[in-house]
Design an enzyme around this catalytic site. Structure first.
Site, PDB file in Angstrom:
ATOM      1  N   HIS A  98       0.785  -1.338   0.316  1.00  0.00           N
ATOM      2  CA  HIS A  98       0.014   0.084  -0.208  1.00  0.00           C
ATOM      3  C   HIS A  98       0.844   1.447   0.057  1.00  0.00           C
ATOM      4  CE1 HIS A  98      -3.313   2.808   1.352  1.00  0.00           C
ATOM      5  NE2 HIS A  98      -2.202   3.272   2.036  1.00  0.00           N
ATOM      6  N   GLU A  99       1.964   1.432   0.845  1.00  0.00           N
ATOM      7  CA  GLU A  99       2.837   2.418   0.937  1.00  0.00           C
ATOM      8  C   GLU A  99       3.511   2.603  -0.556  1.00  0.00           C
ATOM      9  OE1 GLU A  99       2.477   4.645   3.319  1.00  0.00           O
ATOM     10  OE2 GLU A  99       1.298   3.497   4.417  1.00  0.00           O
TER      11      GLU A  99
ATOM     12  N   GLU B 271      -5.814   7.262  -1.137  1.00  0.00           N
ATOM     13  CA  GLU B 271      -5.847   6.086  -0.143  1.00  0.00           C
ATOM     14  C   GLU B 271      -6.514   4.869  -1.090  1.00  0.00           C
ATOM     15  OE1 GLU B 271      -4.164   5.318   2.466  1.00  0.00           O
ATOM     16  OE2 GLU B 271      -3.614   7.460   2.543  1.00  0.00           O
TER      17      GLU B 271
ATOM     18  N   ASP C 106      -4.568   1.272  -2.022  1.00  0.00           N
ATOM     19  CA  ASP C 106      -5.285   0.066  -1.943  1.00  0.00           C
ATOM     20  C   ASP C 106      -5.359  -0.709  -2.989  1.00  0.00           C
ATOM     21  OD1 ASP C 106      -5.540   0.556   0.750  1.00  0.00           O
ATOM     22  OD2 ASP C 106      -7.488   0.881   0.758  1.00  0.00           O
TER      23      ASP C 106
END
Length: 410
Positions: free
Chosen positions: A276-277, A354, A358
């Site tokens: 995700h990061e 975000e 994801d």
């Protein structure tokens, strides 16, 4: 417009912001007892859910008390000409404009911090302790506070002194020089924050060889992303809550994992969080956020330059001598409604980013592992599973857990 009218406008803005924030908090509190959506069932057992409810309610009550105290303190300071009094103290110490500005803000910020210190102590050693989150000692708490003051004095004082100097030299073009200074500082901190500031408060160590590092290296090779700088930070020194973040860019990019994250999650779940990061980095969210932040900063300084020298601002706060620091205080209050709007818009963009991160983790690693990690992290931090939609729009930089899970299951 008269100074008296502007004074009442400033008070009106302060009250309006307090009432709006209180309304949002109350709306959010109304949903504390909502049924848990079926997609989130099983995160808490009955005992854990009751604990999370108690935690939310206690924090809500505490927030209401602290915000009310802050409001009363602010209104009293306005009504009893506090700014004029502090300005007089600063001018009695020196006649140097830059030093007057530093002393003025130093007195206000230090006094404010001392007055709210009991609340900070109570939050850490009573509420967080009661619900099993606090790992901080009194020694760590005190040293953190002293270090924070020193950093504020050195970095904050240095920037404030330069801004005051720029205003003295350029007046009308002040905003361009101020924007340039903050832009350079922002980029510098994005690059070197983890190397220069974090070590003052936390110990960071490179991720050791082992199952986790191998899994991360394999994922990095799979997506063509070089991961040389992976660090573990001793977050457990202060709290049991877990986190992970990406900082810097180019050769300075690094991933930081809290030791609590490693303790709470399985290897595949940690890699999913890392994916995700990496999604944020790959999709250039860090760069976009930096650019948006700089544009917003430039806009703010430009608006500030149109008001800062207006004598009316000083007169409204009962200060006879027009000055940079008094103008800055009045402008900050006048600008707060615009700040609410820009914050609202930035949250929309942040939540979009975000979702995209994801999606990256879902498409390049494992949606199920990411969902599992999100559930565990929410459970371990006693997160609110049923927040108010209106509260989310104004306060959440991330989508809710339910929204993220539904998106990942598409």
């Amino acid at each position: 417009m008269t100074p008296q009218l502007l004074f009442y406008i400033l008070i009106g803005i302060i009250l309006a912001k307090f009432l709006f924030d209180t309304f949002l908090d109350a709306q959010n509190a109304k949903h504390f007892n909502d049924p848990i959506p079926k997609e989130l069932k099983g995160i808490y057992n009955t005992e854990e859910y009751e604990k999370s409810q108690a935690y939310k309610k206690e924090n809500y009550t505490f927030s209401l008390i602290t915000s009310t105290f802050s409001l009363v303190l602010t209104l009293l300071f306005f009504m009893f000409d506090g700014f004029a009094y502090v300005d007089e103290i600063a001018r009695n110490i020196t006649d140097n404009t830059i030093l007057i500005t530093l002393i003025f803000f130093g007195i206000i910020l230090f006094a404010s911090d001392i007055l709210t210190l009991p609340f900070s102590y109570y939050k850490t050693f009573v509420i967080e302790e009661k619900f099993g989150f606090n790992k901080s000692t009194l020694k760590t708490f005190i040293f953190d506070k002293i270090k924070g003051w020193l950093l504020l004095l050195i970095i904050g004082g240095g920037i404030l002194a330069l801004l005051t100097w720029f205003y003295q030299l350029t007046t009308t073009n002040f905003w361009l020089y101020a924007w340039g200074l903050i832009a350079v500082f922002t980029v510098f901190m994005n690059l070197f924050y983890s190397k220069l500031i974090v070590p003052i408060f936390n110990k960071q160590t490179s991720l050791e060889e082992g199952e986790l590092k191998t899994a991360i290296d394999n994922f990095g090779k799979k997506v063509g992303f070089k991961l040389d700088n992976i660090f573990i930070i001793d977050g457990s020194k202060r709290s049991t809550k877990a986190n992970a973040y990406f900082s810097g860019f180019g050769s300075q990019k690094r991933v930081t994992l809290y030791d609590t994250l490693i303790n709470d999650l399985e290897t595949d779940e940690i890699v999913a969080v890392l994916a995700h990061e990496i999604g944020h980095y790959t999709k250039k969210h860090i760069i976009y956020n930096l650019i948006l932040s700089l544009i917003l900063t430039g806009f703010t300084f430009y608006i500030l330059s149109l008001f800062i020298g207006n004598q009316l601002l000083s007169q409204a706060l009962k200060v006879e001598i027009t000055s940079f620091h008094i103008g800055l205080i009045a402008f900050g209050i006048l600008y707060s409604p615009i700040s609410e709007i820009t914050g609202f818009l930035m949250n929309i963009i942040s939540r979009k980013f975000e979702y995209e991160a994801d999606e990256y983790a879902k498409n390049n690693y494992n949606a199920a592992a990411l969902i599992s990690s999100l559930k565990k992290l929410s459970k371990n931090s006693l997160s609110n599973l049923t927040p108010s939609n209106l509260y989310v729009k104004f306060h959440y930089s991330h989508p809710t857990l339910l929204e993220r899970i539904l998106n990942l299951k598409k």
